[in-house]
Design a protein around this motif. Structure first.
Motif, short mmCIF file in Angstrom:
data_model
loop_
_atom_site.label_atom_id
_atom_site.label_comp_id
_atom_site.label_asym_id
_atom_site.label_seq_id
_atom_site.Cartn_x
_atom_site.Cartn_y
_atom_site.Cartn_z
N HIS A 21 101.65 45.81 23.44
CA HIS A 21 102.54 45.70 22.28
C HIS A 21 102.24 46.82 21.29
O HIS A 21 101.09 47.18 21.09
CB HIS A 21 102.30 44.36 21.55
N LEU A 23 104.13 46.49 18.24
CA LEU A 23 104.25 45.58 17.10
C LEU A 23 104.47 46.30 15.78
O LEU A 23 103.96 45.92 14.73
CB LEU A 23 102.99 44.71 16.99
N GLN A 46 109.55 47.48 22.12
CA GLN A 46 108.37 46.85 21.54
C GLN A 46 107.22 46.69 22.53
O GLN A 46 106.07 46.54 22.13
CB GLN A 46 108.74 45.47 20.97
N LYS A 393 101.11 37.72 26.43
CA LYS A 393 101.70 38.55 25.38
C LYS A 393 101.22 38.09 23.99
O LYS A 393 100.98 38.93 23.11
CB LYS A 393 103.23 38.49 25.47
N TYR A 394 101.09 36.78 23.80
CA TYR A 394 100.61 36.26 22.51
C TYR A 394 99.18 36.71 22.25
O TYR A 394 98.83 37.17 21.14
CB TYR A 394 100.69 34.74 22.51
N LYS A 397 98.99 40.33 21.42
CA LYS A 397 99.38 40.52 20.02
C LYS A 397 98.20 40.22 19.10
O LYS A 397 97.92 40.98 18.17
CB LYS A 397 100.56 39.61 19.68
N ARG A 398 97.49 39.12 19.40
CA ARG A 398 96.32 38.77 18.59
C ARG A 398 95.20 39.79 18.76
O ARG A 398 94.34 39.94 17.88
CB ARG A 398 95.80 37.38 19.00
N GLY A 401 97.45 44.35 20.02
CA GLY A 401 98.34 45.04 20.93
C GLY A 401 97.74 45.45 22.26
O GLY A 401 98.42 46.08 23.07
#
Length: 546
Positions: A21, A23, A46, A393-394, A397-398, A401
């Motif tokens: 990501h 983001l 993205q 993916k979550y 993100k945490r 990326g």
């Protein structure tokens, strides 16, 4: 220590780790050493594409969407047929053993055992051929072999002939277990693989679970010969689908950015000596992948594209055994073996359990017990993709990326909860002679729900950790899994008769819990394990092409 994963400071970049990501960030170059301008993204802009595709229109990663989806549809149908042919006769094992005048244990060994051990051997052989000449010729020849062996099994007049036909079937089933995950990795990006791996697992498990209800009725009201003839017809259709919609997915990819397999932050694959990244725009204009013409549809129908790997046959044959030295593959083999083999044990003992008092099921009724398993597998498939890809993916993100393959592993908690509970409940309910809906609907449903989620997480984790060695990894995983399952055919029926169904499945449930808990250290130390494999070079002596 990102989200509980121990960091590795020995390599500049650990293979498998990759940016996923952006983001909306502007500091990606500073955070990972990668120039954002060099990376290719999905349509949303993205998500960074991992692996990075080449510019060639013939690169499977660049195939049109419809072509990728049709490839996946053929995978689902083909794996369903392959999953079905294995347990096709299991609902009728007791009457068929009587018909062929052999003991039940010997019939199980000859009918299923020969098939299983042939799958194990075929996994290694088919992987070797696929690495040498590509996957398409292997899929074509083995699909034809499946059709012929089914018609052979339908016309047998003796038990040895039936066992031989089943062995040929097992040999030809192998690539649709060992090579499919690698084929999925050939055409789908990391953020898209979870759902497609779930489709692969649904095909195999769905075939296993639907075969028995259908074949049970066919065998009871017709004969096993009719069931085998029908299975042969299904493989003829499968052969046509493979011919028209399953082109070669092996591709020699040049001039791409290695953001997931390199030990450096940014590295390129180029046919000539590697050059610094800043000189990418200065490549000779005489060679650009984007100038390649797109292969015509007729050309993709050729049985062999001319793909050839110059590594020796025996070195290729040894690859899966060397890949097993990876802690990731060792762990995945253990989990994969446990996930699938207990289902084999259940399938070869269903007739023994439900044909006897207090249930006294007919052949068709024994087969129908698998309907709940199919429904559970279908439900698990609907949520497996969104859960496995969504969690990854979550967590990426945490993790600012950055994607780690270990982000696939939290889903294993569902395997621990559903499958282990299902085994304990299965043994207890059968011991108590509970009404059939409890073991059949509740217990088998829980078991298959967990197995579908667990196997999808395991195969996706291996594919993400060892993308370039995925075929070898799945070959050795299937080899060991099937050798273990073959061993079960020697004593499964006698084990249940001697120890009792409750004690046997309590042992299975306890083993499942113990093995699944190894996911915790794998999650914590997985990145260090991937780094160790690359630093020590344990795979390079055999995997590197001379």
């Amino acid at each position: 220590m990102p989200l509980g994963i121990l960091q590795d400071n020995k390599l500049e970049h650990v293979p498998g780790t990759s940016p996923l990501h952006e983001l909306g960030r502007t500091d990606l170059e500073l955070a990972t050493g990668i120039d954002r301008g060099l990376l290719k993204h999905d349509a949303t802009g993205q998500i960074v594409l991992v692996p990075q595709p080449s510019d060639s229109p013939n690169d499977p990663y660049n195939w049109p969407r419809w072509k990728k989806e049709m490839f996946t549809v053929v995978i689902a149908y083909g794996c369903g047929c392959v999953g079905a042919v294995g347990p096709l006769l299991t609902p009728a094992f007791v009457p068929l053993a009587t018909q062929f005048d052999v003991p039940l244990q010997r019939f199980t060994l000859g009918c299923n055992g020969s098939c299983i051990v042939a799958i194990a051997v075929g996994s290694l052989l088919c992987n070797t051929l696929a690495v040498k000449i590509g996957k398409r010729p292997v899929y074509l020849v083995t699909t034809l072999g499946l059709a012929i062996s089914c018609f052979w099994a339908a016309e047998v007049t003796s038990f040895p002939s039936l066992a031989a036909a089943r062995a040929v079937q097992g040999l030809c089933m192998a690539p649709f277990e060992a090579l499919i995950p690698a084929s999925v990795g050939d055409i789908w990006y990391v953020h898209e693989r979870g759902f497609r791996m779930a489709i692969f697992n649904l095909g195999v498990l769905g075939g296993i679970n639907l075969a028995s209800p259908i074949a049970g009725s066919v065998i009871q009201y017709g004969s096993f010969r009719i069931a085998m003839h029908a299975m042969g017809g299904a493989f003829v259709l499968m052969l046509l689908l493979v011919i028209f919609f399953m082109p070669e997915s092996a591709f020699l990819r040049h001039d791409t950015l290695n953001i997931d397999t390199s030990i450096h932050d940014l590295e390129t694959d180029m046919p000539e000596k590697k050059k610094p990244v800043q000189h990418i725009e200065d490549r000779p204009k005489s060679y650009t992948a984007s100038s390649e013409p797109r292969d015509s549809y007729v050309k993709t129908l050729m049985p062999w594209t001319g793909y050839w790997n110059h590594v020796s046959f025996w070195r290729t044959f040894l690859r899966p055994f060397v890949v097993f030295a990876s802690p990731v593959v060792m762990w995945a083999t253990l989990l994969f073996t446990i996930c699938i083999s207990w289902l084999v044990l259940i399938s070869i003992t269903l007739s023994q359990i439900f044909s006897a008092p207090p249930y006294n099921f007919s052949v068709s009724a024994v087969g129908a017990t698998n309907v709940s398993s199919f429904v559970a597998s279908l439900l698990a498939t609907l949520v497996a993709g969104p859960i496995i890809d969504g969690v990854a993916k979550y967590m990426a993100k945490r993790n600012h990326g950055t994607f780690e393959p270990e982000f696939r592993l939290p889903v294993m908690c569902t395997y621990l909860i559903f499958t282990a509970a299902g085994f304990f409940a299965w043994g207890e309910s059968l011991y108590n002679e509970d009404p059939w809906p409890i073991p059949v609907i509740v217990c088998m449903g829980l078991i298959n729900l967990g197995v579908q989620l667990g196997t999808t997480a395991v195969v996706t984790y291996v594919s993400d950790s060892h993308r370039e060695e995925a075929a070898e990894a799945f070959a050795i995983m299937n080899f060991i899994k099937n050798i273990f399952a073959f061993g079960l055919t020697f004593y499964a029926n006698d084990w249940l008769a001697a120890q009792g169904v409750r004690d046997a499945f309590f042992v299975i449930g306890g083993t499942t819990v113990a093995v699944t808990l190894t996911t915790i250290p794998m999650y914590i130390f997985g990145k260090k394990a991937r780094s160790w494999v690359k630093r020590v070079g344990v795979l390079d002596s055999v995997l590197k092409v001379e």
